[in-house]
Design a protein around this motif. Structure first.
Motif, PDB file in Angstrom:
ATOM      1  N   VAL A 101       0.837  -1.198   0.000  1.00 16.18           N
ATOM      2  CA  VAL A 101       0.000   0.000   0.000  1.00 16.18           C
ATOM      3  C   VAL A 101       0.876   1.254   0.000  1.00 16.18           C
ATOM      4  CG1 VAL A 101      -1.661   1.331   1.352  1.00 16.18           C
ATOM      5  CG2 VAL A 101      -1.991  -1.118   1.048  1.00 16.18           C
ATOM      6  N   LEU A 102       1.965   1.242   0.765  1.00 17.70           N
ATOM      7  CA  LEU A 102       2.880   2.385   0.770  1.00 17.70           C
ATOM      8  C   LEU A 102       3.516   2.596  -0.607  1.00 17.70           C
ATOM      9  CD1 LEU A 102       4.689   1.967   4.215  1.00 17.70           C
ATOM     10  CD2 LEU A 102       3.233   3.858   3.532  1.00 17.70           C
ATOM     11  N   ILE A 103       3.973   1.503  -1.218  1.00 21.57           N
ATOM     12  CA  ILE A 103       4.573   1.612  -2.555  1.00 21.57           C
ATOM     13  C   ILE A 103       3.542   2.111  -3.559  1.00 21.57           C
ATOM     14  CG2 ILE A 103       5.595   0.283  -4.447  1.00 21.57           C
ATOM     15  CD1 ILE A 103       6.829  -1.544  -2.318  1.00 21.57           C
ATOM     16  N   HIS A 104       2.323   1.609  -3.455  1.00 23.95           N
ATOM     17  CA  HIS A 104       1.256   2.036  -4.367  1.00 23.95           C
ATOM     18  C   HIS A 104       0.976   3.530  -4.210  1.00 23.95           C
ATOM     19  CE1 HIS A 104      -2.201   1.865  -6.905  1.00 23.95           C
ATOM     20  NE2 HIS A 104      -3.070   2.069  -5.926  1.00 23.95           N
ATOM     21  N   MET A 105       0.951   4.017  -2.966  1.00 24.16           N
ATOM     22  CA  MET A 105       0.712   5.445  -2.742  1.00 24.16           C
ATOM     23  C   MET A 105       1.849   6.285  -3.315  1.00 24.16           C
ATOM     24  SD  MET A 105      -2.225   5.912  -1.216  1.00 24.16           S
ATOM     25  CE  MET A 105      -2.080   7.540  -0.490  1.00 24.16           C
ATOM     26  N   MET A 106       3.083   5.829  -3.143  1.00 24.41           N
ATOM     27  CA  MET A 106       4.215   6.569  -3.706  1.00 24.41           C
ATOM     28  C   MET A 106       4.166   6.581  -5.235  1.00 24.41           C
ATOM     29  SD  MET A 106       7.510   5.775  -1.264  1.00 24.41           S
ATOM     30  CE  MET A 106       7.389   3.989  -1.398  1.00 24.41           C
ATOM     31  N   GLN A 107       3.787   5.428  -5.822  1.00 27.01           N
ATOM     32  CA  GLN A 107       3.686   5.366  -7.285  1.00 27.01           C
ATOM     33  C   GLN A 107       2.583   6.297  -7.798  1.00 27.01           C
ATOM     34  OE1 GLN A 107       1.046   2.876  -8.836  1.00 27.01           O
ATOM     35  NE2 GLN A 107       1.487   3.789 -10.814  1.00 27.01           N
ATOM     36  N   VAL A 108       1.446   6.326  -7.109  1.00 21.95           N
ATOM     37  CA  VAL A 108       0.353   7.227  -7.489  1.00 21.95           C
ATOM     38  C   VAL A 108       0.803   8.678  -7.383  1.00 21.95           C
ATOM     39  CG1 VAL A 108      -1.925   8.046  -6.797  1.00 21.95           C
ATOM     40  CG2 VAL A 108      -1.481   5.594  -6.927  1.00 21.95           C
ATOM     41  N   PHE A 109       1.550   8.993  -6.319  1.00 21.64           N
ATOM     42  CA  PHE A 109       2.040  10.360  -6.130  1.00 21.64           C
ATOM     43  C   PHE A 109       3.014  10.751  -7.251  1.00 21.64           C
ATOM     44  CE2 PHE A 109       5.213  13.277  -4.249  1.00 21.64           C
ATOM     45  CZ  PHE A 109       4.387  14.337  -3.948  1.00 21.64           C
ATOM     46  N   LEU A 110       3.956   9.873  -7.568  1.00 27.17           N
ATOM     47  CA  LEU A 110       4.941  10.187  -8.602  1.00 27.17           C
ATOM     48  C   LEU A 110       4.310  10.270  -9.986  1.00 27.17           C
ATOM     49  CD1 LEU A 110       8.048   8.067  -7.548  1.00 27.17           C
ATOM     50  CD2 LEU A 110       7.827  10.555  -7.524  1.00 27.17           C
ATOM     51  N   PHE A 111       3.275   9.459 -10.239  1.00 19.22           N
ATOM     52  CA  PHE A 111       2.614   9.448 -11.545  1.00 19.22           C
ATOM     53  C   PHE A 111       1.536  10.517 -11.659  1.00 19.22           C
ATOM     54  CE2 PHE A 111       3.536   5.081 -13.540  1.00 19.22           C
ATOM     55  CZ  PHE A 111       4.861   5.136 -13.115  1.00 19.22           C
ATOM     56  N   GLY A 112       1.346  11.312 -10.596  1.00 15.88           N
ATOM     57  CA  GLY A 112       0.349  12.379 -10.649  1.00 15.88           C
ATOM     58  C   GLY A 112      -1.072  11.877 -10.768  1.00 15.88           C
ATOM     59  N   ALA A 113      -1.339  10.653 -10.298  1.00 17.61           N
ATOM     60  CA  ALA A 113      -2.674  10.071 -10.441  1.00 17.61           C
ATOM     61  C   ALA A 113      -3.683  10.645  -9.459  1.00 17.61           C
ATOM     62  CB  ALA A 113      -2.600   8.553 -10.270  1.00 17.61           C
ATOM     63  N   TYR A 114      -3.249  11.566  -8.606  1.00 13.80           N
ATOM     64  CA  TYR A 114      -4.171  12.220  -7.674  1.00 13.80           C
ATOM     65  C   TYR A 114      -4.815  13.460  -8.295  1.00 13.80           C
ATOM     66  CZ  TYR A 114      -0.119  15.275  -7.179  1.00 13.80           C
ATOM     67  OH  TYR A 114       0.930  16.114  -7.444  1.00 13.80           O
ATOM     68  N   VAL A 124      -9.630   8.607  -0.750  1.00 11.08           N
ATOM     69  CA  VAL A 124     -10.010   7.293  -0.229  1.00 11.08           C
ATOM     70  C   VAL A 124      -8.771   6.425  -0.051  1.00 11.08           C
ATOM     71  CG1 VAL A 124     -11.320   5.185  -0.718  1.00 11.08           C
ATOM     72  CG2 VAL A 124     -12.333   7.422  -1.190  1.00 11.08           C
ATOM     73  N   GLY A 125      -7.804   6.556  -0.953  1.00  7.82           N
ATOM     74  CA  GLY A 125      -6.556   5.819  -0.807  1.00  7.82           C
ATOM     75  C   GLY A 125      -5.800   6.197   0.453  1.00  7.82           C
ATOM     76  N   VAL A 126      -5.778   7.483   0.809  1.00  6.25           N
ATOM     77  CA  VAL A 126      -5.140   7.913   2.057  1.00  6.25           C
ATOM     78  C   VAL A 126      -5.833   7.275   3.255  1.00  6.25           C
ATOM     79  CG1 VAL A 126      -4.674   9.909   3.538  1.00  6.25           C
ATOM     80  CG2 VAL A 126      -4.305  10.070   1.069  1.00  6.25           C
ATOM     81  N   ILE A 127      -7.167   7.250   3.218  1.00  5.13           N
ATOM     82  CA  ILE A 127      -7.920   6.622   4.310  1.00  5.13           C
ATOM     83  C   ILE A 127      -7.613   5.127   4.374  1.00  5.13           C
ATOM     84  CG2 ILE A 127     -10.246   6.101   5.151  1.00  5.13           C
ATOM     85  CD1 ILE A 127     -11.156   8.739   3.864  1.00  5.13           C
ATOM     86  N   LEU A 128      -7.494   4.479   3.228  1.00  5.22           N
ATOM     87  CA  LEU A 128      -7.142   3.057   3.204  1.00  5.22           C
ATOM     88  C   LEU A 128      -5.765   2.818   3.814  1.00  5.22           C
ATOM     89  CD1 LEU A 128      -8.457   2.015  -0.325  1.00  5.22           C
ATOM     90  CD2 LEU A 128      -9.297   1.191   1.877  1.00  5.22           C
ATOM     91  N   LEU A 129      -4.814   3.698   3.542  1.00  2.00           N
ATOM     92  CA  LEU A 129      -3.478   3.559   4.132  1.00  2.00           C
ATOM     93  C   LEU A 129      -3.545   3.671   5.650  1.00  2.00           C
ATOM     94  CD1 LEU A 129      -0.384   3.455   4.040  1.00  2.00           C
ATOM     95  CD2 LEU A 129      -0.384   5.916   3.642  1.00  2.00           C
ATOM     96  N   LEU A 130      -4.289   4.650   6.157  1.00  2.00           N
ATOM     97  CA  LEU A 130      -4.407   4.825   7.602  1.00  2.00           C
ATOM     98  C   LEU A 130      -5.085   3.618   8.249  1.00  2.00           C
ATOM     99  CD1 LEU A 130      -5.471   8.591   7.755  1.00  2.00           C
ATOM    100  CD2 LEU A 130      -3.204   7.621   8.165  1.00  2.00           C
ATOM    101  N   MET A 131      -6.107   3.086   7.613  1.00  2.00           N
ATOM    102  CA  MET A 131      -6.792   1.925   8.178  1.00  2.00           C
ATOM    103  C   MET A 131      -5.915   0.678   8.106  1.00  2.00           C
ATOM    104  SD  MET A 131     -10.831   2.286   7.299  1.00  2.00           S
ATOM    105  CE  MET A 131     -10.629   2.419   5.535  1.00  2.00           C
TER     106      MET A 131
END
Length: 494
Positions: A101-114, A124-131
Motif C-alpha cells: 500500500v505504501l509503494i502504491h501510494m508513492m507510485q500514485v504520487f509520482l505518476f500524478g494520479a491524484y 479514499v486511498g489515504v484513508i485506506l493507508l491509515l486503516m
C-alpha cells in the motif's frame, strides 16, 4: 462446459450481474498502463483477501480474553496442525500489505494520479493507508505479549495527550483506566469487525471510481492536465489507443499477486509467525519491547525527542501530514504528471524514504530498552532507607521487587526509561502518586492489576519520602485550603 454455461445463465437471470462483469472485464485502459508499474493496487487487494481468509481461521481458535489470549496463541503455534503456518501467513501478509500500500501510494504520487478528476480516489486511498496501519497496530495488540503490552501503553500515552478529549479517548480505547480484559475485547472487535468493514467499504468505493474514471494514463512529459479538456482527451486516448483490461493487463496483475502470495508463504514457512513473546506483565522488564516493523520509525522519534517536544510534535506532526495528503489534489490538481518535470515530488519521496529508513534502522538496532542489570546489581542507596518507618521500608522492598529500578533512577543509579525519582515527592501529591502507580500515564504502564492494595500503599509511602531535606513534599492545595478554613472555624467557635 454446457452445465457451467447453464448454471451461469440461471444465476444471471436472477442476479442480473453478467453485463456488469463483462463491462468490468472489457473496460478499456490506455495501452501504456498495461505494465508492471500498475500491479500494486491489485496486489494490495490480494493481500487484504488473504488477511480476511486467515483471520477467519484464526478467530475460530483465538480467545479475546486477557487470561486466555496468550495461551490460545500457544495452542495455535504448537497444538493445532498448521496453526503456526496460518499465523505466519496472517502476520507476514499484514507486513506485505502495508508495504505494498505504501509503494502504491508513492507510485500514485509520482505518476500524478491524484490530479483531476481522481481527487476522491486519492483521498479514499489515504484513508485506506491509515486503516491498513490501524489493522497492523491492533493486530500486534491481540498477541497480548510483552511487546504488545508495552506498545499499547505507549499508544495510550500518546492518545492521552490529545487536548480535551485525550483522557476520554484513552478510557474508550482501554475500556477503563488500565489495560485489562475489556481492552483486549475492544481491540478484537476493532480488528475483526470495525476496521475490516470500513476497509471493504472503502475498497469498493475505490474500485468503483477506478472503473468509472479509468486507470491513470502513463505520465508522458508535456501531457498536461487541464480541467476543461482532460476528460475528453482521456476518453479519446482510451478508445483509440487503449486495450481491454482482460486479457491485456490482467495477466500481469495475476502473475504479480501470485508472486506476492508465494513470497508470503515462504516467509511464513522459513521465518515463522510473530510471537508471542513473554506473557504480559509490566513488573517484568526483562524484555526489549519494540513495535512491529512499520512503527519502528515512530519508536525512534519518541526515543530521540526531548520530553518537552514530544507532545507538540506528536499532536501537530501527524495531523499536518494527514491534512496535507488529503488536500494535495486540490492544491496541485492540474499541470504536469510526469515525475521528470516534477522535481519537488521526486525530492519529497526521496527525503521521506531516507528519513523513514534511517529512523527505522535506529529503532531496530539502537538499545532503547531500560538498563537490565539495574535490579540485580544496583541496590537502593542507603540514604533513602535511613530513618524510614516500617511501612516506608516495605515500600522500598516493593520498589525493588517489582523492578521499578529498571526504569527509574535513584541517586543517578538505575534505569533511564522513566524520569528519576529523587525528587518525585516534590512533583506529585499522594493522590497523584497513587493514580500514577495504579493507572499509569505518560509512557508508564498501569500496575493496578499487579500490585495489591497493601503493596500500593507501602510503595506510595516510600515515594513520598523522596524529596530533598528541608523541602516539604507536594500537597493538595484544595485540601489544604479546606483544612485551613476548618481550623479557622474551629478556633472562632470553641
Amino acid at each position: 462446459m454446457r452445465v457451467i454455461e447453464k448454471v451461469g445463465d440461471w444465476l444471471d437471470q436472477r442476479l442480473q450481474i453478467g453485463a456488469a462483469i463483462r463491462d468490468t472485464a472489457e473496460h478499456r485502459v490506455p495501452r501504456e498502463t498495461a505494465s508492471w508499474f500498475y500491479v500494486f493496487g491489485s496486489a494490495a487487494l490480494t493481500c487484504f483477501m488473504l488477511q480476511i481468509v486467515t483471520g477467519i481461521l484464526l478467530a475460530l481458535i483465538y480467545v479475546p480474553s486477557a487470561g486466555e489470549a496468550w495461551s490460545s496463541l500457544q495452542v495455535l503455534n504448537h497444538g493445532i496442525s498448521l496453526g503456526w503456518f496460518i499465523r505466519g501467513l496472517h502476520g507476514w501478509g499484514s507486513n506485505f500489505m502495508v508495504a505494498i500500500v505504501l509503494i502504491h501510494m508513492m507510485q500514485v504520487f509520482l505518476f500524478g494520479a491524484y490530479k483531476f478528476p481522481r481527487e476522491l480516489t486519492w483521498m479514499v486511498g489515504v484513508i485506506l493507508l491509515l486503516m491498513t496501519l490501524g489493522m497492523a497496530f491492533t493486530g500486534q495488540v491481540l498477541r497480548f505479549d510483552q511487546d504488545a503490552y508495552w506498545g499499547l501503553g505507549i499508544g495510550a500515552s500518546i492518545l492521552s495527550r490529545v487536548p480535551v478529549v485525550g483522557p476520554w479517548a484513552v478510557n474508550l480505547m482501554l475500556g477503563g483506566p488500565i489495560i485489562a480484559g475489556a481492552t483486549l475485547s475492544r481491540f478484537f472487535a476493532v480488528h475483526v469487525f470495525l476496521i475490516p468493514g470500513l476497509l471493504i467499504a472503502c475498497v469498493g468505493v475505490h474500485l468503483l471510481m477506478v472503473l468509472k474514471l479509468g486507470v491513470n494514463e502513463w505520465p508522458m512529459p508535456g501531457r498536461v492536465v487541464r480541467r476543461t479538456t482532460y476528460l475528453k482527451e482521456y476518453h479519446e486516448l482510451a478508445h483509440t489507443k487503449g486495450v481491454p483490461f482482460v486479457p491485456y493487463a490482467v495477466w500481469k496483475d495475476i502473475f504479480f499477486s501470485g508472486f506476492i502470495l508465494l513470497s508470503i508463504a515462504v516467509c511464513a514457512v522459513y521465518l515463522g509467525p510473530f510471537g508471542p513473546s513473554g506473557q504480559p506483565d509490566p513488573t517484568i522488564i526483562q524484555t526489549a519491547p519494540r513495535p512491529d516493523f512499520f512503527f519502528l520509525w515512530l519508536y525512534a522519534v519518541l526515543s530521540y525527542l526531548p520530553p518537552s517536544a514530544e507532545t507538540p510534535l506528536l499532536m501537530i506532526g501527524p495531523a499536518v501530514g494527514i491534512v496535507a495528503l488529503l488536500l494535495l489534489p486540490f492544491i496541485a490538481g492540474e499541470g504536469e504528471k510526469s515525475w521528470r518535470r516534477r522535481p519537488i515530488a521526486v525530492l519529497t519521496i526521496l527525503l521521506a524514504a531516507v528519513m523513514l529508513s534511517s529512523l527505522t534502522h535506529l529503532g531496530l538496532h539502537t538499545p532503547w530498552s531500560p538498563i537490565m542489570d539495574a535490579w540485580s546489581s544496583v541496590p537502593i542507596p542507603a540514604e533513602y532507607l535511613q530513618g524510614r518507618t516500617a511501612l516506608e521500608r516495605r515500600g522500598a522492598l516493593v520498589f525493588q521487587a517489582k523492578q521499578c529500578h529498571n526504569c527509574h533512577a535513584l541517586d543517578d543509579m538505575g534505569g533511564k526509561r522513566g524520569p528519576a525519582l529523587d525528587k518525585v515527592a516534590l512533583r506529585l501529591t499522594q493522590g497523584q502518586l497513587i493514580r500514577q502507580v495504579i493507572q499509569g500515564g505518560g509512557n508508564m504502564p498501569a500496575y493496578g492489576k499487579n500490585l495489591n492494595p497493601a503493596e500500593t500503599t507501602a510503595l506510595v509511602a516510600f515515594l513520598e519520602t523522596l524529596h530533598p531535606a528541608g523541602q516539604p513534599p507536594a500537597g493538595n492545595a484544595a485540601r489544604e485550603v479546606v483544612l485551613g478554613a476548618s481550623a479557622a472555624t474551629s478556633s472562632t467557635h470553641p
